[in-house]
Write an enzyme that holds these catalytic residues in place. Structure first.
Site, PDB file in Angstrom:
ATOM      1  N   GLN A 124       0.863  -1.187   0.000  1.00 41.80           N
ATOM      2  CA  GLN A 124       0.000   0.000   0.000  1.00 41.80           C
ATOM      3  C   GLN A 124       0.900   1.237   0.000  1.00 41.80           C
ATOM      4  OE1 GLN A 124      -1.749   1.041   3.715  1.00 41.80           O
ATOM      5  NE2 GLN A 124      -3.678   1.681   2.814  1.00 41.80           N
ATOM      6  N   SER A 159       4.457  -0.985   3.915  1.00 38.88           N
ATOM      7  CA  SER A 159       4.712  -2.313   4.483  1.00 38.88           C
ATOM      8  C   SER A 159       4.833  -3.350   3.385  1.00 38.88           C
ATOM      9  CB  SER A 159       3.568  -2.736   5.410  1.00 38.88           C
ATOM     10  OG  SER A 159       3.405  -1.822   6.446  1.00 38.88           O
ATOM     11  N   GLU A 238      -9.818  -1.234   6.656  1.00 39.18           N
ATOM     12  CA  GLU A 238      -8.518  -1.350   7.303  1.00 39.18           C
ATOM     13  C   GLU A 238      -8.653  -1.218   8.818  1.00 39.18           C
ATOM     14  OE1 GLU A 238      -5.618   1.491   5.944  1.00 39.18           O
ATOM     15  OE2 GLU A 238      -3.986   0.413   6.911  1.00 39.18           O
ATOM     16  N   GLU A 355      -4.949   9.274  17.679  1.00 41.15           N
ATOM     17  CA  GLU A 355      -5.371  10.672  17.910  1.00 41.15           C
ATOM     18  C   GLU A 355      -6.421  11.055  16.849  1.00 41.15           C
ATOM     19  OE1 GLU A 355      -2.159   9.738  17.758  1.00 41.15           O
ATOM     20  OE2 GLU A 355      -1.550  10.033  19.835  1.00 41.15           O
TER      21      GLU A 355
HETATM   22  C1  LIG Z   1       3.663  -0.566  11.267  1.00 39.47           C
HETATM   23  C2  LIG Z   1       3.243   0.483  10.276  1.00 39.47           C
HETATM   24  C3  LIG Z   1       2.869   0.095   9.015  1.00 39.47           C
HETATM   25  C4  LIG Z   1       2.507   1.057   8.075  1.00 39.47           C
HETATM   26  N1  LIG Z   1       2.195   0.618   6.811  1.00 39.47           N
HETATM   27  C5  LIG Z   1       1.873   1.521   5.874  1.00 39.47           C
HETATM   28  C6  LIG Z   1       1.611   1.091   4.531  1.00 39.47           C
HETATM   29  O1  LIG Z   1       1.680  -0.103   4.216  1.00 39.47           O
HETATM   30  N2  LIG Z   1       1.319   2.016   3.603  1.00 39.47           N
HETATM   31  C7  LIG Z   1       1.233   3.346   3.906  1.00 39.47           C
HETATM   32  O2  LIG Z   1       0.920   4.117   3.018  1.00 39.47           O
HETATM   33  N3  LIG Z   1       1.474   3.803   5.168  1.00 39.47           N
HETATM   34  C8  LIG Z   1       1.804   2.919   6.150  1.00 39.47           C
HETATM   35  N4  LIG Z   1       2.086   3.349   7.430  1.00 39.47           N
HETATM   36  C9  LIG Z   1       2.093   4.797   7.715  1.00 39.47           C
HETATM   37  C10 LIG Z   1       0.936   5.244   8.604  1.00 39.47           C
HETATM   38  O3  LIG Z   1      -0.269   5.188   7.922  1.00 39.47           O
HETATM   39  C11 LIG Z   1       1.282   6.660   9.085  1.00 39.47           C
HETATM   40  O4  LIG Z   1       2.411   6.539   9.940  1.00 39.47           O
HETATM   41  C12 LIG Z   1       0.137   7.313   9.854  1.00 39.47           C
HETATM   42  O5  LIG Z   1      -0.934   7.594   8.992  1.00 39.47           O
HETATM   43  C13 LIG Z   1       0.594   8.613  10.539  1.00 39.47           C
HETATM   44  O6  LIG Z   1       1.201   9.470   9.641  1.00 39.47           O
HETATM   45  P1  LIG Z   1       2.640  10.110   9.936  1.00 39.47           P
HETATM   46  O7  LIG Z   1       3.569   8.995  10.311  1.00 39.47           O
HETATM   47  O8  LIG Z   1       2.999  10.982   8.781  1.00 39.47           O
HETATM   48  O9  LIG Z   1       2.469  10.979  11.252  1.00 39.47           O
HETATM   49  P2  LIG Z   1       1.906  12.471  11.344  1.00 39.47           P
HETATM   50  O10 LIG Z   1       0.668  12.602  10.546  1.00 39.47           O
HETATM   51  O11 LIG Z   1       3.035  13.407  11.073  1.00 39.47           O
HETATM   52  O12 LIG Z   1       1.511  12.521  12.867  1.00 39.47           O
HETATM   53  C14 LIG Z   1       2.483  12.665  13.932  1.00 39.47           C
HETATM   54  C15 LIG Z   1       1.715  12.714  15.253  1.00 39.47           C
HETATM   55  O13 LIG Z   1       0.868  13.888  15.275  1.00 39.47           O
HETATM   56  C16 LIG Z   1      -0.490  13.504  15.508  1.00 39.47           C
HETATM   57  N5  LIG Z   1      -1.390  14.345  14.705  1.00 39.47           N
HETATM   58  C17 LIG Z   1      -1.257  14.669  13.391  1.00 39.47           C
HETATM   59  N6  LIG Z   1      -2.307  15.430  13.003  1.00 39.47           N
HETATM   60  C18 LIG Z   1      -3.108  15.573  14.086  1.00 39.47           C
HETATM   61  C19 LIG Z   1      -4.344  16.245  14.321  1.00 39.47           C
HETATM   62  N7  LIG Z   1      -4.977  16.896  13.352  1.00 39.47           N
HETATM   63  N8  LIG Z   1      -4.882  16.162  15.558  1.00 39.47           N
HETATM   64  C20 LIG Z   1      -4.260  15.461  16.569  1.00 39.47           C
HETATM   65  N9  LIG Z   1      -3.075  14.826  16.405  1.00 39.47           N
HETATM   66  C21 LIG Z   1      -2.523  14.878  15.177  1.00 39.47           C
HETATM   67  C22 LIG Z   1      -0.584  12.070  15.028  1.00 39.47           C
HETATM   68  O14 LIG Z   1      -1.670  11.393  15.630  1.00 39.47           O
HETATM   69  C23 LIG Z   1       0.782  11.519  15.462  1.00 39.47           C
HETATM   70  O15 LIG Z   1       0.751  11.159  16.809  1.00 39.47           O
HETATM   71  C24 LIG Z   1       2.473   2.430   8.406  1.00 39.47           C
HETATM   72  C25 LIG Z   1       2.845   2.821   9.696  1.00 39.47           C
HETATM   73  C26 LIG Z   1       3.242   1.869  10.619  1.00 39.47           C
HETATM   74  C27 LIG Z   1       3.654   2.331  11.986  1.00 39.47           C
END
Ligand SMILES: Cc1cc2nc3c(=O)[nH]c(=O)nc-3n(C[C@H](O)[C@H](O)[C@H](O)COP(=O)(O)OP(=O)(O)OC[C@H]3O[C@@H](n4cnc5c(N)ncnc54)[C@H](O)[C@@H]3O)c2cc1C
Length: 370
Positions: A124, A159, A238, A355
């Site tokens: 994905q 992933s 999902e 969150e």
């Molecule tokens: C094990 C694992 C597998 C994954 N697999 C995939 C995959 O296969 N394909 C894929 O595309 N992605 C994948 N991801 C990515 C995952 O979807 C993202 O990590 C997730 O959506 C959060 O985005 P970010 O890491 O950019 O964090 P950010 O969006 O930068 O967030 C950082 C922190 O700020 C908080 N935050 C952000 N905005 C807000 C708001 N408006 N209000 C309150 N809090 C907020 C978040 O909750 C988080 O705690 C995977 C992640 C993990 C850990």
């Protein structure tokens, strides 16, 4: 709610249990290694040969036309039998529901049977370095080319992408924030894949770099510009039913109770109570999921309630593994519980962070002001 299983459902459970007892292999190497990935693909193919890799899909695509309740029964038996993690899960649980709902019949016939047999394994590609929670901010582009599209940009946290053969994701086709996104599938051959190590040091994820990768028109799912709507329909799969079926939490809860019985919890009522609480929460999640399945079978939508399930299962998984670490003490590193614990830390992040799920619950379920 009717809590009894029909005769046909009970027969199905018995068939699956017998098949698994005869076929489940011993522990396979991690699916984040090349050997482990190959071994898990072979296991998917074995499941598919008995039409057990995707029981709830139509027979034409490799399934058995089983109901959602039968699928949940399959999952309970699968995880209770200690069967391997599913290497095909991104395709089976995330892309397939999207193809069923928004793809053409040609796309379904081309891709679903191959996915069911793990001929193709999908990654994905939604997240980007600056577009995770705020997914609509993504900047990777699909640009019109003769006969299709060329893809440009950078995706991350994908992933299984280190070994996958194909990917699916959202690409920008115009400047409109939500209406400018299109849902595209692509082969991994021409994508530059840079693996990222997880906490265990293995490349569980990868970054993907697109420098003009060509995809024909037939790889676009739904209408151009409709990617956001399509993706949002898939996220409830999902977060809710498919990716985290209760079978795996129940199996973990059963193992936790067994661990607690033999260890320090036997003489410590507080530890024992925490183990029991985990088990009853897993059972509550199970009953809630059967209720959701019956609702879906009656034609209702899952909707924002899947966010509640997502917060619940991810926190439960974390709680169960943290308690196991406590019960095992110094011995934790010698057991499979440690891998489970490390992975459970990611539960509150993937499939949309908790969150963000809490905001959805507050606004769309409780009706609190934005
Ligand atoms: C094990 C694992 C597998 C994954 N697999 C995939 C995959 O296969 N394909 C894929 O595309 N992605 C994948 N991801 C990515 C995952 O979807 C993202 O990590 C997730 O959506 C959060 O985005 P970010 O890491 O950019 O964090 P950010 O969006 O930068 O967030 C950082 C922190 O700020 C908080 N935050 C952000 N905005 C807000 C708001 N408006 N209000 C309150 N809090 C907020 C978040 O909750 C988080 O705690 C995977 C992640 C993990 C850990």
């Amino acid at each position: 709610m009717d809590l009894d299983f029909s005769r046909a459902e009970q027969d199905f459970r018995a068939e699956v249990r017998d098949w698994l007892a005869a076929h489940v292999p011993g522990p396979l190497p991690s699916l984040d290694t090349p050997e482990g990935f190959a071994a898990h693909r072979a296991w998917e193919a074995e499941l598919a040969a008995s039409r057990l890799s995707v029981v709830s899909w139509p027979a034409a695509y490799g399934g058995r036309d089983a109901s959602l309740v039968e699928w949940l029964i399959f999952e309970e038996e699968y995880w209770a039998a200690g069967a391997p993690a599913r290497v095909g899960q991104n395709g089976i649980f995330l892309l397939a529901p999207t193809l069923m709902a928004f793809g053409t019949e040609e796309q379904r016939r081309a891709w679903l049977p191959r996915m069911a047999r793990a001929d193709d394994v999908w990654a994905q590609a939604w997240s980007e370095p600056e577009a995770g929670s705020d997914l609509a901010a993504l900047t990777s582009r699909a640009v019109r080319a003769p006969g299709g599209w060329r893809l440009y940009g950078h995706k991350t946290w994908s992933s299984r992408a280190a070994h996958a053969s194909h990917g699916f994701g959202l690409f920008r086709t115009s400047g409109a924030r939500h209406r400018g996104l299109t849902y595209v599938m692509f082969p991994m051959d021409e994508v530059t894949v840079r693996p990222i190590a997880q906490l265990d040091g293995l490349p569980g994820f990868a970054e993907l770099f697109f420098d003009g990768v060509f995809v024909p028109e037939s790889m676009v799912i739904g209408e151009v510009g409709e990617g956001w709507r399509i993706a949002m329909a898939a996220t409830s799969s999902e977060r809710g039913l498919t990716l985290r079926s209760p079978g795996r939490f129940l199996a973990t809860a059963d193992r936790l109770v067994a661990l607690a019985r033999g260890g320090p919890a036997a003489d410590d009522p507080v530890l024992a109570d925490r183990a029991v609480r985990c088990w009853t929460d897993a059972e509550a999640y199970r009953l809630h999921t059967f209720q959701t399945a019956r609702r879906l079978m009656a034609g209702e939508e899952a909707g924002p309630a899947t966010s509640m399930g997502k917060v619940f299962w991810s926190e439960l998984d974390l709680r169960m593994h943290a308690l196991a670490m406590e019960l095992l003490g110094d011995r934790a590193g010698e057991t499979a519980w440690l891998d489970g614990f490390l992975f459970s830390l990611a539960g509150p992040i993937y499939a949309g962070t908790n969150e963000i799920q809490r905001t959805i619950i507050a606004e769309r379920i409780l009706g609190l002001p934005r």
